[in-house]
Scaffold this motif. Structure first.
Motif, PDB file in Angstrom:
ATOM      1  N   ARG A 152      41.255  40.323  33.823  1.00 55.84           N
ATOM      2  CA  ARG A 152      40.302  41.021  34.654  1.00 55.84           C
ATOM      3  C   ARG A 152      40.819  42.390  35.066  1.00 55.84           C
ATOM      4  N   ARG A 153      42.132  42.442  35.312  1.00 52.24           N
ATOM      5  CA  ARG A 153      42.673  43.727  35.746  1.00 52.24           C
ATOM      6  C   ARG A 153      42.429  44.798  34.688  1.00 52.24           C
ATOM      7  N   ARG A 154      42.444  44.380  33.419  1.00 52.86           N
ATOM      8  CA  ARG A 154      42.100  45.331  32.365  1.00 52.86           C
ATOM      9  C   ARG A 154      40.634  45.186  31.972  1.00 52.86           C
ATOM     10  N   GLY A 155      39.880  44.736  32.947  1.00 48.05           N
ATOM     11  CA  GLY A 155      38.581  44.180  32.643  1.00 48.05           C
ATOM     12  C   GLY A 155      37.508  45.161  32.253  1.00 48.05           C
ATOM     13  N   VAL A 156      37.636  46.452  32.526  1.00 47.69           N
ATOM     14  CA  VAL A 156      36.589  47.320  32.025  1.00 47.69           C
ATOM     15  C   VAL A 156      36.941  47.702  30.609  1.00 47.69           C
ATOM     16  N   GLY A 157      35.920  47.888  29.845  1.00 48.35           N
ATOM     17  CA  GLY A 157      36.055  47.914  28.400  1.00 48.35           C
ATOM     18  C   GLY A 157      36.970  48.971  27.830  1.00 48.35           C
ATOM     19  N   VAL A 160      36.342  34.622  37.244  1.00 48.20           N
ATOM     20  CA  VAL A 160      37.740  35.038  37.204  1.00 48.20           C
ATOM     21  C   VAL A 160      38.543  34.043  38.017  1.00 48.20           C
ATOM     22  N   VAL A 161      39.576  33.467  37.394  1.00 45.28           N
ATOM     23  CA  VAL A 161      40.430  32.505  38.075  1.00 45.28           C
ATOM     24  C   VAL A 161      41.825  33.113  38.233  1.00 45.28           C
ATOM     25  N   GLU A 162      42.268  33.208  39.470  1.00 44.00           N
ATOM     26  CA  GLU A 162      43.589  33.771  39.766  1.00 44.00           C
ATOM     27  C   GLU A 162      44.694  32.815  39.301  1.00 44.00           C
ATOM     28  N   VAL A 171      39.232  30.944  42.591  1.00 47.83           N
ATOM     29  CA  VAL A 171      38.222  31.753  41.898  1.00 47.83           C
ATOM     30  C   VAL A 171      37.979  33.029  42.704  1.00 47.83           C
ATOM     31  N   SER A 172      38.117  34.188  42.054  1.00 51.25           N
ATOM     32  CA  SER A 172      37.932  35.456  42.770  1.00 51.25           C
ATOM     33  C   SER A 172      36.676  36.198  42.360  1.00 51.25           C
ATOM     34  N   GLY A 173      35.978  35.680  41.357  1.00 51.47           N
ATOM     35  CA  GLY A 173      34.735  36.326  40.951  1.00 51.47           C
ATOM     36  C   GLY A 173      33.868  35.363  40.185  1.00 51.47           C
ATOM     37  N   ALA A 174      32.534  35.445  40.400  1.00 48.59           N
ATOM     38  CA  ALA A 174      31.603  34.550  39.706  1.00 48.59           C
ATOM     39  C   ALA A 174      30.335  35.314  39.382  1.00 48.59           C
ATOM     40  N   TRP A 175      29.958  35.282  38.112  1.00 51.29           N
ATOM     41  CA  TRP A 175      28.769  36.008  37.629  1.00 51.29           C
ATOM     42  C   TRP A 175      27.667  34.993  37.347  1.00 51.29           C
ATOM     43  N   LEU A 176      26.615  35.050  38.117  1.00 55.73           N
ATOM     44  CA  LEU A 176      25.549  34.044  38.062  1.00 55.73           C
ATOM     45  C   LEU A 176      24.230  34.679  37.666  1.00 55.73           C
ATOM     46  N   SER A 177      23.380  33.875  37.041  1.00 59.48           N
ATOM     47  CA  SER A 177      22.095  34.410  36.596  1.00 59.48           C
ATOM     48  C   SER A 177      21.030  33.323  36.586  1.00 59.48           C
ATOM     49  N   LEU A 178      19.782  33.735  36.741  1.00 65.85           N
ATOM     50  CA  LEU A 178      18.650  32.805  36.652  1.00 65.85           C
ATOM     51  C   LEU A 178      17.999  32.841  35.279  1.00 65.85           C
ATOM     52  N   THR A 222      30.923  28.451  30.332  1.00 71.32           N
ATOM     53  CA  THR A 222      31.382  29.510  31.230  1.00 71.32           C
ATOM     54  C   THR A 222      32.655  30.133  30.673  1.00 71.32           C
ATOM     55  N   ARG A 223      32.708  31.473  30.692  1.00 70.24           N
ATOM     56  CA  ARG A 223      33.922  32.161  30.260  1.00 70.24           C
ATOM     57  C   ARG A 223      34.851  32.274  31.454  1.00 70.24           C
ATOM     58  N   THR A 224      36.075  31.857  31.295  1.00 66.68           N
ATOM     59  CA  THR A 224      37.037  31.940  32.385  1.00 66.68           C
ATOM     60  C   THR A 224      38.055  33.030  32.066  1.00 66.68           C
ATOM     61  N   TRP A 225      38.077  34.033  32.910  1.00 69.27           N
ATOM     62  CA  TRP A 225      38.978  35.164  32.737  1.00 69.27           C
ATOM     63  C   TRP A 225      40.191  34.963  33.644  1.00 69.27           C
TER      64      TRP A 225
END
Lengths: 332, 332, 332, 332
Positions: free
Chosen positions: A303-308, A193-195, A200-207, A295-298
């Protein structure tokens, strides 16, 4: 994400296998243990000093959660397993080459020697390879031993969560924390999530293909080393709904009732364990099969409407973490 | 179905409210109690003599199941609650007018005086009005007391069934048993299976919109008073699937794995409790809102393919009931 | 609830069988029809004048929903089926004895003559007995015809709702509306909300074991004849969750994302169809098997926390109904 | 599993990312397409010659299924995506070093150049790197574009499967096929079934944490290149149950009704598409997070009781594959 030689400043992709366990600190150890066993459904597998080790039924390792008595709530450390001994060596060499100071510990209940260091953001991370696989005392009477061994028992207490799923850490500089996770540890960054000001205010990382395994969220108090939440996996959305009933029946405070995340498409329930740490019960995330997804940049607005389904999050969601340093700030 | 005056040979429609409880006989009382508590999730609410009374979390009465020690498995009696005191009087008068002998009992744990008689087919039935409503000792901490009172606790042991749902009785003359249930007791017949020779081999009866509450199936051994199964309700199909895992983990034999009935569209799992009685975990039946629906007549051929997805039933399904008198027959 | 003679001021309990259909008014008929077919999954079974009749797959009658073009959104009428012809006669006689003026209509698509009157609160109600049962053109290829006939097809468009479930009406005097429903129509009152000043702000009424079939909620604008929402049934909570995804995909506004009611323990999703009427997708309510349960009285405080997991309702929930007369009021 | 240099006889672990698509052959192309669109819920994304390309809503690539008209049913080829261009080069070099003949194709609808070869067992495999990512024409009105882009639309036709999940191939020498998959392609072997005579009759292989992605089962007719089944993913067990209803309604033959696998703990439904190929709808498998788990070896006896709840498989399960060569054998 680039490929690197064995002795370079970055590990090879895949050198870290998965987050294996997390240590939570709690000022109310006894109540926390009772919540994680009676309500969440984990099993105590060992105690050592002021710590209790617990396990979910589908975890292959001995323990995915360590609870340690402490003055404040928060995260003690994060344990990440490497894919083999060579990978552990490559990772520690890369950390040294990057100027990250660390030290070996002799291991803990359930795993062997670990290399401990502080990641940017102030969280303690331990890398380890040797582990103790869980072996059930006796197979279920109606199931082949191998199945029992691999799949775990059903119908345990309360929510009956299966395993640790992911960890969400608060950090004062999300971009820096996420860069380190990518470059020094080999995580993939699937979403951020980029303000409006570019931060950047949020980052989703995975292995791996799970859409989130380590999340960094902005610590709006500017503190370091704090925890947003730890998430435990169940297999179905029905179990998340049932978990909400169980939370109510056991007096576990619900922060956000079951609803749907957009990022990762996971289904969730948030509450607080007696020590004050936020916990999540989650399932359903879509796997990321693409080996090299952009990477998806929101935007912040997205994001504020970010839940489905338009679910609104309470202010505590962005304000509260553990330890709860807001009282200190307010008293200044 | 015709309407009748107060003192006639038939009760008024609606005079019987619902099946309130069932008494199961078991040669292994202790193990049966353990199965119904630890695996099914009922709670013991009282003991009296050789009997133990149990309750599901959404039952408004004190007890929906009574387990009684006995040499053989089977059904002790069926308890049916009337809609009020006058209805009870009408029903007993109608039974007398129909030449059915009965006798008053002084009641039992959880309910008041009951009128006991044997229905055609040999099963003991008790009609009662006065009942003891369950009152929880304390409400759930996070829920309004009224909600706790009405809805029951979630997350109980094992399958965590909600309540008694229906009873399936074996009878040597299904048509006669069904006629009696309709005419003397006011049941509606929603579905029946008619064999090629015109005989009736199955009858699905109900006192309200639930598609089945009392079922008669042909006793192919010609015995009387036997039980096919007792069914307990859960709220979702997911819970039936989970129940199958729990049965496996606890060594409760599964006779038919979760699948879909066509008649009633209920979803089911069949197994055997340690006393030998067949039990069902069920959910999902469509309500019959039509106040006067035509009875559906199924041919034997349609019935043979009668489960919704073509699931085959094992021979035990049509052969086994409790008490298991086949051994006696075989030894003749 | 007292029993009454055939010609008295009240109908016999059970004289009304169930709410059979509802007529919704819409200023955007075409879009409303498209929403109820493509998104909700109903099927058009007939058109007459400015009205379109639709049916859910498990409805035994021809039509459970009538959509009629109108300047404003709202409810046209509520159709309630009696249990037989005599019951219809008793009900109309009782209404006359109570001074309620009504008139016979010659029927409509799907049902015969109906007796129409306005209930206190201003809503038009029609009572009818003769109905047209739905007969499928051809059975499903893989299912016995009877099953197909009774159970309906699965996998229809969108949410694939099964049937009309309940109606929630706004009324300026909830206590009076509820009393009329009980005394003149034979509804049972299972739950009510009583404000601190003793006034009743909500009443949950039913004609059978379903915990709610007709609900009255306080019209805070003091208007008459308005609608709060109409609810459609699905069989599982998973389908409610899926419905939320489908609403999002089709641009149907979600007012309250899926969550759990405490009263009735139903699971819900609220949104708005293009005509402006609020619609609910619901499942899971516990049956009330007790034939004469005490009414549960909730305080306003209990009600405010009334959904099972603490979900907060938006202001629109208590403020908005159809027709939306707030604009008129605001312009005064 | 050992690590290998770039130009050796084995690819590096992780060089193959995932199975991207499968080509099914069908003697009834039109009916097959209709089944995969109307019943399974895939979307046609392109046609070329005698082939139709389809896509599931959560697939990031343009197409996961290619249907090609043919005299016989069966599998055309299996498409496996590499993790980058270098990995593709390493893999083809390793195949050459192992004496496996192959040839480049210029690509197909949705992907770039592919290296095609026959694996032991006779199945055609194609490796490719360049792919066309799916881009939706327009985002869902109520969802952020990125979410729509990543997550796919819900509420599509019929079963609404999300993506290709795994492929089960029949091979005359399972051990040899599995060894090749491990050594030449970098698959992990998570489970295998070893018969009493020591021969291997089943091998469950994966390129990541999913417990099965490629399965080899013994071809009891000794034929080569045949298909056992292709599996498509849904997100919940409820959707598998719903799929069974939809199969019945659409006349798609069910071979095995929904039940639970022990190996992989996946939940399944098996049927046959009109071309004769066996298809599975599946969900729920536990992820294998252990980076180097010991292979589980099941005995034939354990496998015979191998589904979790004792469900019996029909003889067709072990006897039937496509093309159906049994007729030829029988006519000898």
């Amino acid at each position: 994400m680039s490929e690197n030689p064995v002795s370079g400043r970055s590990p090879a992709r895949g050198d870290l296998a998965h987050i294996g366990h997390v240590e939570l600190l709690t000022p109310h150890l006894e109540q926390s243990v009772r919540c994680f066993t009676d309500v969440l459904g984990l099993t105590v597998v060992g105690t050592a000093g002021e710590s209790v080790h617990l396990r979910g039924e589908s975890e292959y390792e001995l323990s995915g959660l360590k609870l340690t008595a402490s003055d404040d709530a928060g995260i003690g450390h994060l344990g990440v397993r490497t894919r083999d001994a060579q990978a552990l060596a490559r990772c520690t060499a890369a950390l040294a080459a990057n100027g990250v100071a660390g030290a070996w510990t002799e291991g803990d209940v359930g795993h062997g020697p670990a290399y401990a260091f502080r990641a940017p953001g102030g969280h303690l991370v331990e890398l380890y390879w040797e582990t103790e696989r869980f072996v059930p005392e006796s197979p279920a009477p109606g199931m082949p031993p191998l199945a029992r061994d691999r799949l775990g028992r059903r119908g345990g207490a309360g929510v009956d969560v299966r395993r640790l799923d992911h960890v969400n850490l608060l950090a004062p500089d999300v971009a820096r924390s996420a860069s380190f996770a990518r470059e020094a540890l080999g995580f993939s960054l699937y979403d951020e999530v980029v303000e409006d000001d570019g931060s950047v205010s949020g980052a989703w990382l995975s292995l791996g293909p799970r859409p989130l395994e380590l999340v960094y969220a902005l610590d709006r108090l500017g503190a370091t080393g704090r925890l947003h939440h730890v998430a435990f996996w169940v297999d179905t959305r029905e179990e998340v709904l049932r978990a909400a009933d169980i939370f109510v029946d056991h007096g576990v405070p619900i922060e956000v009732a079951p609803a749907q995340h957009t990022i990762g498409r996971s289904f969730f329930l948030y509450g607080f364990e007696p020590g004050g740490n936020r916990i999540e019960v989650t399932t359903g995330a879509d796997l990321v099969l693409d080996p090299d997804p952009p990477t998806r940049t929101w935007t912040a607005a997205e994001r504020r409407r970010g839940v489905g389904w338009g679910t609104a999050f309470p202010p505590s969601w962005t304000e509260y973490g553990t330890p709860d340093v807001s009282a200190n700030l307010h008293s200044l």
